[in-house]
Motif scaffolding. Structure first.
Motif, PDB file in Angstrom:
ATOM      1  N   LEU A  19       6.149   0.754  10.256  1.00  0.00           N
ATOM      2  CA  LEU A  19       6.598   1.315   8.994  1.00  0.00           C
ATOM      3  C   LEU A  19       7.854   2.126   9.257  1.00  0.00           C
ATOM      4  O   LEU A  19       7.864   3.010  10.124  1.00  0.00           O
ATOM      5  N   TYR A  51       0.806  -1.215   0.000  1.00  0.00           N
ATOM      6  CA  TYR A  51       0.000   0.000   0.000  1.00  0.00           C
ATOM      7  C   TYR A  51       0.842   1.268   0.000  1.00  0.00           C
ATOM      8  O   TYR A  51       0.312   2.363  -0.114  1.00  0.00           O
ATOM      9  N   TRP A  52       2.135   1.160   0.166  1.00  0.00           N
ATOM     10  CA  TRP A  52       2.985   2.336   0.298  1.00  0.00           C
ATOM     11  C   TRP A  52       3.788   2.578  -0.972  1.00  0.00           C
ATOM     12  O   TRP A  52       4.448   1.680  -1.473  1.00  0.00           O
ATOM     13  N   THR A 106       4.051   7.213   0.639  1.00  0.00           N
ATOM     14  CA  THR A 106       2.682   7.720   0.556  1.00  0.00           C
ATOM     15  C   THR A 106       1.724   6.548   0.478  1.00  0.00           C
ATOM     16  O   THR A 106       1.930   5.610  -0.299  1.00  0.00           O
ATOM     17  N   LEU A 107       0.664   6.593   1.288  1.00  0.00           N
ATOM     18  CA  LEU A 107      -0.336   5.531   1.251  1.00  0.00           C
ATOM     19  C   LEU A 107      -1.048   5.581  -0.095  1.00  0.00           C
ATOM     20  O   LEU A 107      -1.668   6.584  -0.448  1.00  0.00           O
ATOM     21  N   ASP A 108      -0.941   4.498  -0.868  1.00  0.00           N
ATOM     22  CA  ASP A 108      -1.400   4.486  -2.252  1.00  0.00           C
ATOM     23  C   ASP A 108      -2.876   4.089  -2.335  1.00  0.00           C
ATOM     24  O   ASP A 108      -3.237   3.057  -2.913  1.00  0.00           O
ATOM     25  N   ARG A 144       1.297  10.898   3.965  1.00  0.00           N
ATOM     26  CA  ARG A 144       2.651  10.765   3.430  1.00  0.00           C
ATOM     27  C   ARG A 144       3.644  11.020   4.554  1.00  0.00           C
ATOM     28  O   ARG A 144       3.534  11.999   5.283  1.00  0.00           O
ATOM     29  N   TYR A 155      -7.371   5.829  11.005  1.00  0.00           N
ATOM     30  CA  TYR A 155      -8.299   6.761  10.371  1.00  0.00           C
ATOM     31  C   TYR A 155      -9.719   6.461  10.832  1.00  0.00           C
ATOM     32  O   TYR A 155     -10.105   5.290  10.914  1.00  0.00           O
ATOM     33  N   GLN A 188      -4.377  11.800   1.468  1.00  0.00           N
ATOM     34  CA  GLN A 188      -3.845  10.563   2.011  1.00  0.00           C
ATOM     35  C   GLN A 188      -2.541  10.855   2.739  1.00  0.00           C
ATOM     36  O   GLN A 188      -1.881  11.864   2.478  1.00  0.00           O
ATOM     37  N   TRP A 223      -7.299  11.509  11.437  1.00  0.00           N
ATOM     38  CA  TRP A 223      -6.086  10.725  11.229  1.00  0.00           C
ATOM     39  C   TRP A 223      -5.215  10.835  12.469  1.00  0.00           C
ATOM     40  O   TRP A 223      -5.064  11.920  13.041  1.00  0.00           O
TER      41      TRP A 223
END
Length: 203
Positions: A17, A1-2, A30-32, A155, A178, A153, A41
């Motif tokens: 992470l 996801y990153w 960045t969370l894709d 980062r 989230y 999102q 958040w």
């Protein structure tokens, strides 16, 4: 996801992470995913200088909400900063950037020694944005010009100075959460507003 960008390493280490820099250049993750316009958040993070290089500079440790997916980044002109500090200092900066070049900024003192954990959070609602450090509300911004409902999102970034040799650094996130805004606030988010300024880097 990153999605990784820049020089360095992005990986999961002991369930966290982890971003590891080199001596030159920035590295980010960045969370894709498409992102959200509104919500809450929260992250728990720490950072440290891993080595000292002669003539080197310290990295900035940055967590932001940036336009998600393939949306135009506008060179940072629509970013929201959860935390931004230089390793070796004890001042955390937060901010809201909106087009064409507006900036709303806040500062807060915190002990930021190597590997000291802190929790940072932000609440983005239709009528306000509130910033929290270690579960305490620090700033709340309600001015219409600061409220930009683009989907964003997370980062994470170790940000280098252009062309400079850097002290290698590490940034770790123990958890990231989230929530939607469906549940009402249990406590007041009344707090000082940000200082209004400009952001010259927007494009």
């Amino acid at each position: 996801y990153w999605k990784q960008k820049g020089r360095g390493v992005v990986r999961t280490q002991n369930g966290m992470l982890t971003l590891m820099s080199t001596k030159k250049g920035s590295v980010s993750a960045t969370l894709d995913l498409p992102g959200h316009s509104y919500g809450r958040w929260e992250i728990r993070a720490r950072a440290r200088r891993m080595a000292t290089v002669k003539g080197g500079s310290d990295y900035k440790v940055v967590t932001e909400l940036v336009p998600g997916g393939t949306r135009d980044q506008h060179c940072g002109g629509r970013d929201i900063g959860l935390q931004n500090f230089t390793l070796g200092t004890n001042t955390v900066k937060s901010y809201i950037h909106t087009l064409p070049n507006r900036s709303y900024r806040g500062f807060y003192g915190r002990h930021l020694k190597n590997d000291r954990w802190h929790t940072y959070a932000i609440e983005v609602a239709e009528d306000h944005i509130s910033w929290f450090v270690d579960a305490h509300v620090i700033h709340t911004e309600r001015r219409t010009e600061a409220l930009d409902p683009v989907k964003r999102q997370l980062r994470f970034e170790l940000r280098a100075k252009d062309g400079k040799v850097m002290h290698p650094a590490r940034m770790q996130m123990d958890w990231m959460r989230y929530w939607t805004m469906r549940a009402p606030n249990e406590r007041s988010v009344k707090a000082p507003q940000f200082e209004e300024s400009t952001f010259a880097g927007a494009c």
